[in-house]
Design an enzyme around this catalytic site. Structure first.
Site, PDB file in Angstrom:
ATOM      1  N   THR A   1       0.846  -1.181   0.000  1.00 39.28           N
ATOM      2  CA  THR A   1       0.000   0.000   0.000  1.00 39.28           C
ATOM      3  C   THR A   1       0.885   1.235   0.000  1.00 39.28           C
ATOM      4  O   THR A   1       2.100   1.136  -0.219  1.00 39.28           O
ATOM      5  CB  THR A   1      -1.021  -0.077   1.167  1.00 39.28           C
ATOM      6  OG1 THR A   1      -1.902   1.029   1.061  1.00 39.28           O
ATOM      7  CG2 THR A   1      -0.377  -0.080   2.531  1.00 39.28           C
TER       8      THR A   1
ATOM      9  N   LYS B   1       3.419   1.132  -3.894  1.00 36.26           N
ATOM     10  CA  LYS B   1       2.845   0.429  -5.049  1.00 36.26           C
ATOM     11  C   LYS B   1       3.698   0.569  -6.312  1.00 36.26           C
ATOM     12  O   LYS B   1       3.802  -0.383  -7.078  1.00 36.26           O
ATOM     13  CB  LYS B   1       1.428   0.915  -5.325  1.00 36.26           C
ATOM     14  CG  LYS B   1       0.431   0.484  -4.252  1.00 36.26           C
ATOM     15  CD  LYS B   1      -0.977   0.855  -4.683  1.00 36.26           C
ATOM     16  CE  LYS B   1      -1.979   0.596  -3.581  1.00 36.26           C
ATOM     17  NZ  LYS B   1      -3.352   0.859  -4.010  1.00 36.26           N
TER      18      LYS B   1
ATOM     19  N   ASP C   1      -6.477  -3.412  -8.041  1.00 37.93           N
ATOM     20  CA  ASP C   1      -7.296  -2.242  -7.696  1.00 37.93           C
ATOM     21  C   ASP C   1      -8.430  -2.009  -8.701  1.00 37.93           C
ATOM     22  O   ASP C   1      -9.576  -1.781  -8.314  1.00 37.93           O
ATOM     23  CB  ASP C   1      -6.420  -0.981  -7.611  1.00 37.93           C
ATOM     24  CG  ASP C   1      -5.600  -0.950  -6.330  1.00 37.93           C
ATOM     25  OD1 ASP C   1      -6.047  -1.531  -5.325  1.00 37.93           O
ATOM     26  OD2 ASP C   1      -4.511  -0.348  -6.347  1.00 37.93           O
TER      27      ASP C   1
ATOM     28  N   GLY D   1      -1.758   8.155  -9.164  1.00 36.54           N
ATOM     29  CA  GLY D   1      -1.503   6.710  -9.159  1.00 36.54           C
ATOM     30  C   GLY D   1      -2.794   5.900  -9.056  1.00 36.54           C
ATOM     31  O   GLY D   1      -2.920   4.841  -9.677  1.00 36.54           O
ATOM     32  N   ALA D   2      -3.756   6.395  -8.279  1.00 40.50           N
ATOM     33  CA  ALA D   2      -5.002   5.642  -8.093  1.00 40.50           C
ATOM     34  C   ALA D   2      -5.729   5.483  -9.428  1.00 40.50           C
ATOM     35  O   ALA D   2      -6.279   4.412  -9.724  1.00 40.50           O
ATOM     36  CB  ALA D   2      -5.899   6.362  -7.085  1.00 40.50           C
TER      37      ALA D   2
HETATM   38  P1  ATR Z   1      -2.969   8.731  -5.578  1.00 43.66           P
HETATM   39  O1  ATR Z   1      -2.041   7.553  -5.687  1.00 43.66           O
HETATM   40  O2  ATR Z   1      -3.860   8.713  -4.368  1.00 43.66           O
HETATM   41  O3  ATR Z   1      -3.713   8.965  -6.849  1.00 43.66           O
HETATM   42  P2  ATR Z   1      -1.269  10.925  -6.267  1.00 43.66           P
HETATM   43  O4  ATR Z   1      -0.624  10.157  -7.374  1.00 43.66           O
HETATM   44  O5  ATR Z   1      -0.428  11.790  -5.371  1.00 43.66           O
HETATM   45  O6  ATR Z   1      -2.033   9.977  -5.275  1.00 43.66           O
HETATM   46  O7  ATR Z   1      -2.445  11.815  -6.920  1.00 43.66           O
HETATM   47  C1  ATR Z   1      -3.258  12.638  -6.146  1.00 43.66           C
HETATM   48  C2  ATR Z   1      -4.338  13.223  -7.036  1.00 43.66           C
HETATM   49  O8  ATR Z   1      -5.163  14.090  -6.253  1.00 43.66           O
HETATM   50  C3  ATR Z   1      -3.813  14.065  -8.186  1.00 43.66           C
HETATM   51  O9  ATR Z   1      -4.704  13.957  -9.276  1.00 43.66           O
HETATM   52  C4  ATR Z   1      -3.857  15.474  -7.573  1.00 43.66           C
HETATM   53  O10 ATR Z   1      -3.898  16.499  -8.529  1.00 43.66           O
HETATM   54  P3  ATR Z   1      -2.485  17.056  -9.154  1.00 43.66           P
HETATM   55  O11 ATR Z   1      -2.066  16.032 -10.165  1.00 43.66           O
HETATM   56  O12 ATR Z   1      -2.846  18.360  -9.737  1.00 43.66           O
HETATM   57  O13 ATR Z   1      -1.540  17.164  -7.987  1.00 43.66           O
HETATM   58  C5  ATR Z   1      -5.159  15.390  -6.839  1.00 43.66           C
HETATM   59  N1  ATR Z   1      -5.325  16.390  -5.776  1.00 43.66           N
HETATM   60  C6  ATR Z   1      -4.788  16.365  -4.534  1.00 43.66           C
HETATM   61  N2  ATR Z   1      -5.200  17.436  -3.812  1.00 43.66           N
HETATM   62  C7  ATR Z   1      -6.018  18.156  -4.626  1.00 43.66           C
HETATM   63  C8  ATR Z   1      -6.785  19.361  -4.466  1.00 43.66           C
HETATM   64  N3  ATR Z   1      -6.774  20.043  -3.329  1.00 43.66           N
HETATM   65  N4  ATR Z   1      -7.520  19.774  -5.515  1.00 43.66           N
HETATM   66  C9  ATR Z   1      -7.558  19.094  -6.680  1.00 43.66           C
HETATM   67  N5  ATR Z   1      -6.862  17.954  -6.898  1.00 43.66           N
HETATM   68  C10 ATR Z   1      -6.112  17.477  -5.880  1.00 43.66           C
END
Ligand code: ATR
Length: 275
Positions: A66, A70, A106, A133-134
């Site tokens: 996790t 990943k 996932d 990543g999700a």
């Molecule tokens: P995960 O593996 O959970 O997807 P990640 O790869 O860090 O984690 O991606 C987080 C996602 O949440 C991204 O799409 C991020 O947008 P950015 O690519 O612009 O960073 C989005 N995100 C996080 N906080 C945000 C916010 N306050 N408003 C809009 N998008 C947000």
């Protein structure tokens, strides 16, 4: 007759102490009459290789990875399932001769949960908020269900564009900036994948991006789901959290390790009481 030895499983991550996986997999074991020893092992990217080898030497035969492991986990696999290779992330490792084979369950877990909830993807317009990543982990499974279109909206539009280009061969996929919003007719299914809810932040969403009959699914659950579910409530949009996806991805991992697919619903009902 001597009872069968427990299969030794673990989830690795940081932080991992509050992971629901040990509880979920023990319930799967009880359901299927398989003795399961499932631990949560704290490890960041620097410790993973050593902790995984120690686990293997102690008889470990399957693992979940996790946050934040990943993507990093890919480099510790001796073979990688094509879905995980394309997602560039593994959440499930299975011990094989000479190493570990990596999988990503996932996307499959999400699709199982959407089916359970009666949320149709085939022929529908799907709007995804986020491109991290999700989303990389779920896109292939979603596109395999043949939606009419998938639109990725992200705060940083270049990230959405990169992902859309990567999966363009699998179906109709568009990318746009979260501030501009999507183009074309309203969407039928909204999937919220961002981490904004972890810090209680609201997203700049617009109700008119979605059809009157649309429904929403958040990959998050618990506290991280609150801000989004409140927005959905205020805008008359039925919403579901991602707890079912968590149990779904776990069920698919359990099947990879044991060859048996557990029933998701009773386990989901049970953990709903503790989240
Ligand atoms: P995960 O593996 O959970 O997807 P990640 O790869 O860090 O984690 O991606 C987080 C996602 O949440 C991204 O799409 C991020 O947008 P950015 O690519 O612009 O960073 C989005 N995100 C996080 N906080 C945000 C916010 N306050 N408003 C809009 N998008 C947000």
């Amino acid at each position: 007759m001597k009872p069968a030895a427990a299969i030794k499983l673990a989830v690795f991550g940081q932080p991992v102490a509050h992971s629901l996986s040990p509880r979920i997999h023990r319930m799967f074991g009880e359901q299927l009459g398989i003795e399961v020893d499932y631990q949560a092992i704290e490890a960041g990217t620097e410790e993973l290789a050593d902790r995984l080898s120690a686990f293997r030497e102690a008889g470990g035969s399957g693992a979940n990875l996790t946050v934040p492991l990943k993507e990093f986990g890919l480099r510790l696999c001796t073979s990688i399932d094509p879905v995980a290779r394309r997602a560039r992330a593994v959440n499930t490792l299975k011990a094989v001769e000479g190493g570990w084979r990596g999988f990503n369950t996932d996307g499959g877990g999400l699709v199982l949960d959407l089916e359970r909830l009666g949320l149709e993807v085939a022929g529908r317009r799907v709007l995804i908020i986020g491109a991290g990543g999700a989303v990389a982990g779920i896109l292939e499974a979603l596109l395999d269900r043949e939606p009419e279109t998938v639109c990725l909206l992200n705060r940083t539009p270049e990230r959405a564009r990169r992902l859309a280009d990567k999966f363009a061969h699998k179906g109709c996929i568009e990318a746009a900036s979260l501030t501009d919003g999507p183009e074309g007719p309203p969407h039928d299914l909204l999937i919220q994948s961002t981490s904004a809810g972890h810090s209680g932040q609201d997203l700049p969403l617009e109700r008119h991006w979605l059809a009157g009959s649309a429904r929403a699914y958040d990959l998050n659950y618990g506290q991280a789901h609150s801000a989004f579910v409140n927005w959905c409530h205020d805008h008359d949009l039925p919403a579901h959290d991602g707890l079912g996806m968590l149990v779904g991805q776990a069920a698919l991992a359990f099947e990879i390790w044991t060859g048996k697919r557990p029933d998701i619903q009773p386990v989901l009902t049970s953990i709903r009481g503790v989240v």
